[in-house]
Write an enzyme that holds these catalytic residues in place. Sequence first.
Site, mmCIF file in Angstrom:
data_model
loop_
_atom_site.group_PDB
_atom_site.id
_atom_site.type_symbol
_atom_site.label_atom_id
_atom_site.label_comp_id
_atom_site.label_asym_id
_atom_site.label_seq_id
_atom_site.Cartn_x
_atom_site.Cartn_y
_atom_site.Cartn_z
ATOM 1 N N ASP A 1 6.294 -13.334 16.924
ATOM 2 C CA ASP A 1 6.591 -14.156 18.100
ATOM 3 C C ASP A 1 8.084 -14.375 18.337
ATOM 4 O OD1 ASP A 1 3.881 -14.396 18.210
ATOM 5 O OD2 ASP A 1 3.814 -16.560 17.918
ATOM 6 N N SER B 1 -0.987 -16.750 5.963
ATOM 7 C CA SER B 1 -2.016 -15.932 6.590
ATOM 8 C C SER B 1 -3.232 -16.736 7.041
ATOM 9 C CB SER B 1 -2.452 -14.861 5.578
ATOM 10 O OG SER B 1 -3.072 -13.794 6.235
ATOM 11 N N CYS C 1 -5.372 -18.951 15.476
ATOM 12 C CA CYS C 1 -6.164 -18.960 16.701
ATOM 13 C C CYS C 1 -7.450 -19.748 16.528
ATOM 14 C CB CYS C 1 -6.481 -17.537 17.131
ATOM 15 S SG CYS C 1 -4.994 -16.534 17.303
ATOM 16 N N ALA D 1 12.494 -7.244 12.137
ATOM 17 C CA ALA D 1 11.839 -8.476 12.581
ATOM 18 C C ALA D 1 10.558 -8.147 13.333
ATOM 19 C CB ALA D 1 12.770 -9.301 13.454
ATOM 20 N N ARG E 1 0.828 -1.213 0.000
ATOM 21 C CA ARG E 1 0.000 0.000 0.000
ATOM 22 C C ARG E 1 0.864 1.266 0.000
ATOM 23 N NH1 ARG E 1 -3.017 -3.207 3.732
ATOM 24 N NH2 ARG E 1 -2.297 -2.006 5.533
ATOM 25 N N TYR F 1 -24.409 2.911 29.091
ATOM 26 C CA TYR F 1 -25.293 2.181 29.985
ATOM 27 C C TYR F 1 -26.731 2.109 29.492
ATOM 28 C CZ TYR F 1 -28.629 1.414 33.696
ATOM 29 O OH TYR F 1 -29.698 0.956 34.412
ATOM 30 N N ILE G 1 17.882 -5.380 8.263
ATOM 31 C CA ILE G 1 17.012 -6.504 8.623
ATOM 32 C C ILE G 1 16.085 -6.097 9.765
ATOM 33 C CG2 ILE G 1 16.906 -8.929 9.309
ATOM 34 C CD1 ILE G 1 19.729 -9.303 8.263
#
Lengths: 561, 561
Positions: free
Chosen positions: B283, B38, B42, B280, B21, B427, B278
């Site tokens: 995880d 991709s 989960c 990163a 993009r 609320y 480089i």
Amino acid sequence: MKYIIVGAVAGGASTAARLRRLDEQAEIIIFEKGEYISYANCGLPYYIGDIIKDRNKLFVQTAAAFNKRFNIDVRISTEVIAINPSAKKITAHKQTTQEVYEETYDKLILSPGAEPVRPPLPGINSEGIFTLRNVNDTDYIKAYVQQKHVSKAVVIGAGFIGLEMAENFHALGLDVTVIEMINQVMAPVDYPVAAFVQQHIRSKKVKLRLNTAVTGFTKTQEHIEVALNNGEVLFADVVILSIGVRPDTRLAAMVGLQLGPAKGIQVNEFLQTSDQDIYAVGDAIEFENPITHQSMITYLAGPANKQGRICADNVALGNVRSYKGSINTAIVKVFDMTVGTTGTASKHLKAAGIEHIVSTTHNASHAGYYPGAKQMTIQLAFTPKEGKLLSAQIAGYDGVDKRLDVFASYIKQGKTVYDLIEFEHAYAPPYSSAKDPVNMAGFVAENILLDRLRVFYWNELEQLQSGDLLIDVRRKDEFEAGSIDDAINIPVDELRERLDEIPKDKKLYIYCEAGLRGYLAQRILRQNGYEAVANLSGGYYLWKTCTTEKCLLNKANPILV
Amino acid sequence: MKYIIVGAVAGGASTAARLRRLDEQAEIIIFEKGEYISYANCGLPYYIGDIIKDRNKLFVQTAAAFNKRFNIDVRISTEVIAINPSAKKITAHKQTTQEVYEETYDKLILSPGAEPVRPPLPGINSEGIFTLRNVNDTDYIKAYVQQKHVSKAVVIGAGFIGLEMAENFHALGLDVTVIEMINQVMAPVDYPVAAFVQQHIRSKKVKLRLNTAVTGFTKTQEHIEVALNNGEVLFADVVILSIGVRPDTRLAAMVGLQLGPAKGIQVNEFLQTSDQDIYAVGDAIEFENPITHQSMITYLAGPANKQGRICADNVALGNVRSYKGSINTAIVKVFDMTVGTTGTASKHLKAAGIEHIVSTTHNASHAGYYPGAKQMTIQLAFTPKEGKLLSAQIAGYDGVDKRLDVFASYIKQGKTVYDLIEFEHAYAPPYSSAKDPVNMAGFVAENILLDRLRVFYWNELEQLQSGDLLIDVRRKDEFEAGSIDDAINIPVDELRERLDEIPKDKKLYIYCEAGLRGYLAQRILRQNGYEAVANLSGGYYLWKTCTTEKCLLNKANPILV
């Protein structure tokens, strides 16, 4: 110390309880003109609709229990009818015995609330026409609906309570018509958000009459005839007037306490009125709105309760805590939908002369691959320079209340769209996506602020010039299923190969379903030398909803069921 | 510019899409050693459990679609096996053809992720013992469960994935045992919060073996025998190893990129490694935790995706955007419960030497009078001086994710318990109460900070001295249904009249069910000359849950079903 509190719902009851926690020795008397204290105002429509089945559940506290727990002298059915500020005395009238007596105070706290507006229309006092504000109103309505075997209800006013009543009457099996003077439901939200709600209400076979005023009522043997300003007459068995409320400032005005421009009781940051020994909380006060800086009244239970706690601290400990005003966060369940707002709607920002940008995004309530994900529409308003958040409005189903609360926390703290990007939400598939709708709204807003994304709006499509080019970048099958007039179709995935079909000298208006593919298309085009490219904010989905609603509105007979 | 990205899930895929993009002309190659890009990590347990029925739903993007939309050269089943930083080249190995080739880069982005820990236990490579990290693992497990007609599952490790697998195996009708080495499930949360989860897991007839280690496996004709450190042997048909993951730093280490104290790839605020060309994400990186200021690895999809966006901006535009670290907001559905945490748990704060106060509150998810309200338990940690929020953990049902997100927004911004008080939530009865659980948690925390409330904790009850007085201020019927040993019962509503029963020279320890009545009792007592009064934080409800769980843990055979 002797404290007198006038009004024992929300703000008054909160103040009393907190006062006792701070001062075990004080004498605390709370007067309530009604029979009930601390009841669940917001639950009343649901008791009428049999969603809440047990009437006792409406009472958060009884006078006896409140007295026992907090050692507070609770005087129900007793109206404070006069205040003598110089003598620091009030006059009370006990309705059951007609007794009138005086009480002195050291500090007086007013929590008189608001009362429903009842316009002086012909026939408005006919049997079967109700307002809904307290437990007695509720009992009357419920008994009437049960005993008279009503089948047709007319709800006048499509605000929060009006829509809740429409839903609850509908739950009881009634035929429901909602009449609203302005061109949309839910005045506090902007038109596009209201349009989604209207569409949903119509889908439930509730009739919506917008841009319509009631001119009077006639009670006949069979019906209440509701006359409309277009000459039509609707027949109803029961009518709810929910056209608004106004602050009950009778006592305050009588004593000469200063009222503000919004006609509420004027208080300072400590919730102290123009008399230093009289404080006030709740629906009757007005306060500077932190976004518009205009003085306004907030008719919401949350702020009233929080004011009670602040007021008690200030009364007991000597003006130690500031109230900072309300950003008017509000939410309502409308059938299966949830709709809410926090901050100041775009139309009100415009009215206040506050420059802002609006951005609309649609996202799933949780990961699309996990069952039950539902789409929600988020409309943000933010300042064009700093990106400071001014409001967020959401219409959707599951998860709307969550995102609204997150936005409320950012808006309350004066944060920007950049902060939304860094929001680190709790993600697992049943709850959200790796990028939450709040993040996504932030990403898009940031792209607009940094000129990576240029947008135009659904109501600007009519202003397109004949030389402009409207491009639908959705898939062919989506385009063929319905598109905007005069659009050509170049799916985003084909755009790079079909650039030669797009003239460089035209203004380009792009849209996709929700906005994302249009953004990608814009990135491709602008980096290929197309400068005048704008993307439809909220996409075809928003445009379709808004224009359909506008169209219904402009029809002679706007009832579609 | 030519960008190479290693790893095409979460962080890597986000980086690639954002890079495109920002730069339509760049050459972007993304290498993925697996077959899929991709995909929905989960969601994998839920596909195994048949909650997600369509396998195609696991794929957010296919390589072909990603290429088409973003013009990115996606190379699946291709592992980057070497990097030559001085020549700015990588070496790739295509698994399907065994082809090995080089590619040059201008900027390289590493998103290698983490890999499941597989301890070298005897028999660990037996058939039927699985880890779950990717689509292939998932396919293997699902096929095995279906084809082998398994009926008994053992899940080793009671972290988030372990519990999700327990739930999903249970949904398939399997008999499930969860084995965990430490004394609680869900290591990131504190014991009391875990105790609620454990109780819920047991209620579902899932067997929990805490404080238990596995020493090895033996595959027999019929079963996998799982040997425990107490000498017991469990029989299983399928075993899931979910004892944790570690960063995949093989490539990074091979090139000599700097690793950090937590053994992840060290990056600066721009997500740049020790080699300036480089970067990163995900995880495999470690970063300073904004609360403890210790370097740590975050194994969460949300931060990985957000890092991808930041990384792309920095790579394409030249280090323009800072990453600020993760507060580790995490959530998990455990059967009907929702449990989550944001910020740093009390036990980890203690380990880091950070002084803090803990406060526990229980509140209903929405107005009690509206159907369906469920209780949730909120545990806050905050600094003793400023009241700065350090963590919030919640266990409950409906509405847990919402409050967690709100707390996350406050913690992320370094806010205090005082800010919680001013939180202006949305609320209406179906969504909250006039005072939201977030407000309530703030009120209680503030009361503690201002010494209006003094608390003690469930695990301090054992330390009471013989002269101390323990008072249960609940109603008589509640007291009789179960109370803490040695407590006397004086209901709060009778306290004012029964003060003469309470000696002034004793230390008073008070409790009620949830904490509110104990607080009121404390206010009464302290204002009547009792100084040494403490209230049980979280009340009897928390104490009962925690002590019951402790008790089960200490039994020789801790299995209760």
